[in-house]
Scaffold this active site. Structure first.
Site, short mmCIF file in Angstrom:
data_model
loop_
_atom_site.label_atom_id
_atom_site.label_comp_id
_atom_site.label_asym_id
_atom_site.label_seq_id
_atom_site.Cartn_x
_atom_site.Cartn_y
_atom_site.Cartn_z
N ASP A 33 0.81 -1.21 0.00
CA ASP A 33 0.00 0.00 0.00
C ASP A 33 0.85 1.27 0.00
O ASP A 33 2.02 1.25 0.38
CB ASP A 33 -0.87 0.04 1.27
N HIS A 61 3.71 -2.25 3.09
CA HIS A 61 3.81 -0.89 2.55
C HIS A 61 5.14 -0.71 1.84
O HIS A 61 6.19 -0.76 2.49
CB HIS A 61 3.67 0.13 3.69
#
Ligand code: NI
Length: 587
Positions: free
Chosen positions: A359, A500
């Site tokens: 993400d 991430h």
């Protein structure tokens, strides 16, 4: 294959900057092993037959195909710019097709050297003297016998090529449009009959073609391409009294895939991929000499693999995918995308599957992560933030071409539950518009920031993709070793793993995480593969844990319907400020 050929092929593969364990040698593939890997969801190995220019590419294909020069009796020459006379040369099996410069230009040194290596008894020009002039033919032959397989035009040239390749007649004859299209070129994979040309408009049968049809006396006449390429009238006229059929398709990519299916009806251990848009298919023209796999086409220099090509690769899952041409013709990312497409379709009802997701990017470390994913041939999903793409679009474009899934993580990472329905819609639409500007198609999966959503979010038209494994790689962030440990200890069959790629520690943890998951018997898959049949409004935590809005879940496909209170605790993601701060320095 001789040692020389192995060396040359290995060189070409190394030159591509990609490891290619079994891509080099036809006849010596450890295919049983490679097939087992493919069956477990492994992508194909990749290779490249490249070269500094089209002349060198043709020579390198020749060196690969005729590694033992004694297996080639002749060398064919054709001009490198308008290859109308060589369109159907793929059916010639007694020697390579090499390129010369147009307009009687200087003989390329690489071509001359390859003629010397092959040392053929004869050097044959394809086409008349306007294609290959007498002077260049004599130079290339270097005292050897010469000849021409030519004619007054392309129709007679293809007729004479057919006479040369199928002197004893042929039960099957293929027809293509007499325009310069790649249909005839990829038809070189077909070994059971010659390719003849109908008129340039596809509507009639030229006299030269009719004459050779009468000589070959086939029982089957097969059109390559749709009716716009070879009209029904032309097919009927050529087929008079014979069985007629068509290998068609909506466009050249589908025609190529259908030709590949016909030439390799059950399986192929290898597939070639060549640029095929516009008139940019000179590398495919000389690929006719390759007889160990079909040639598939890709549009442009660095585009995602076409859906028809992808479907063929998925169905046949060859253990090696080999690019034809240098990286300026066909980029490495397209090749990686083709190898990802060549993964056998994983059955997550049987295998232990997990999906890894990243993400908030793209970030400074995203290219490094993509290198890891490419070298380990593992698919991932990137839930991108629109304004991060705006600032640094290249990694997202690359991820897309390499076959990863691009998901929507809003424009600026706002918590959607604080926004109106219209504002939520704006967040996802603007992100899709941004992606569209970089040639990335609109997203079909949404991950709401912080995992936070409401009814309006569920009505945006996306399945909402949450997660069941959160290594808290954003919290600190922890060391790469801690993130690796957190992921591997929590992963279970069906997991969606949240990470991430704006954190270097996460990027650096990826090789170890992938290796550990593989050691534990997990197959890493895309989200579509993990949870097939996701619908807009579904909230997806993992395979087997999906909440469905309005309609009951198909439990056989999606697993049980959960009450939303039954969802495992969702840690908050990060604030927009943290993300924007973290992205620049990769921290
Ligand atoms: Ni986020």
């Amino acid at each position: 294959m001789g040692k020389l050929g192995t060396l040359i092929a290995a060189f070409a593969l190394v030159a591509a900057g990609l490891s290619a364990p079994s891509a080099a040698a036809p006849g010596s593939p450890p295919e049983a092993q490679a097939e087992q890997l493919a069956a477990a969801g492994q992508a194909a190995s990749t290779g490249r037959i490249g070269g500094a220019d089209r002349y060198a590419v043709a020579v390198n294909i020749s060196k690969y195909r005729y590694a033992d020069p004694a297996t080639a009796k002749v060398v064919y020459l054709t001009r490198s710019d308008t290859f109308a006379d060589a369109l159907t040369a793929g059916t010639l099996e007694d020697g390579p097709v090499l390129l010369v410069r147009p307009e009687c230009g200087t003989l390329p040194a690489v071509t001359a050297t390859e003629v010397a290596r092959i040392n053929p008894s004869r050097v044959i020009a394809l086409g008349g003297t306007t294609s290959v002039c007498d002077k260049v033919l004599a130079q290339a032959a270097g005292g050897r016998a010469t000849g021409r397989l030519g004619g007054v035009d392309r129709f007679e040239s293809s007729a004479n090529i057919a006479r040369g390749a199928f002197s004893g007649g042929s039960a099957t004859v293929y027809l293509t449009k007499g325009e310069v299209t790649p249909d005839a070129v990829v038809g070189g994979s077909l070994r059971d009959g010659p390719i003849l040309l109908v008129s340039r408009d596809g509507r009639s049968v030229p006299a030269a073609t009719a004459a050779v049809l009468a000589e070959l006396n086939p029982t089957n006449v097969v059109a390559l391409g749709g009716p716009a390429s070879v009209s029904e009238a032309a097919l009927t006229a050529a087929g008079a009294g014979r069985t007629v059929s068509r290998v068609g398709g909506a466009n050249r990519y589908e025609v190529a895939a259908n030709i590949a299916k016909r030439a390799y009806p059950s399986r192929t251990s290898r597939a070639y991929i060549a640029r095929g848009d516009g008139n940019n298919f000179v590398d495919a023209v000389v690929s006719g000499m390759l007889k160990d796999g079909p040639v598939l086409l890709t549009p442009g220099t660095c585009e995602p693999v076409n859906s028809h090509t992808k479907a063929f690769l998925r169905a046949r899952h060859p253990s090696a995918v080999v690019a034809l041409g240098g990286t300026s013709t066909l980029c490495s990312s397209t090749l990686v995308g083709a190898s990802m497409a060549a993964r056998a379709k994983p059955d997550c009802a049987v295998l232990k599957c997990v999906a890894i997701t990243y993400d908030d990017g793209p970030g400074a470390g995203t290219p490094t992560l993509l290198n890891t994913l490419a070298s380990k041939r593992v698919p991932a999903t990137f839930f991108v933030v629109g304004q991060m793409v705006d600032g640094n679009p290249a990694p997202t474009r690359r991820a897309y071409v390499e076959g990863h899934t691009i998901g929507n993580h809003t424009w600026d990472h706002k918590q959607l539950t604080t926004l109106t329905k219209a504002q939520q819609q704006w967040e996802v639409d603007v992100t899709d518009n941004e992606l569209g500007q970089h040639g990335v198609k609109a997203t079909t999966l949404l991950r709401p920031p912080y995992g936070s959503y409401n009814t309006n979010t569920r009505n945006l038209g996306f399945p909402l993709i949450l997660w069941d494994v959160d290594p808290r790689d954003w919290d600190g962030p922890p060391s790469s070793a801690t993130t690796r440990q957190n992921v591997v200890s929590a992963a279970r069959n069906g997991s969606i793993i949240l990470m991430h790629d704006v954190h270097w520690n996460t990027v650096n943890a990826a090789p170890g995480i992938i290796d550990d998951l593989h050691s534990l018997g997990f197959t890493l898959v895309s989200l579509d593969e993990l949870v097939p049949g996701m619908k807009p409004g579904n909230v997806v935590y993992r395979r087997g844990s999906v909440t469905v809005q309005g309609v009951p879940a198909d439990s056989s496909e999606l697993g049980p319907v959960l009450d939303e209170s039954g969802v495992p605790g969702l840690a908050p993601d990060r604030s927009p400020q943290e993300i924007l701060q973290g992205a620049g320095n990769g921290g």
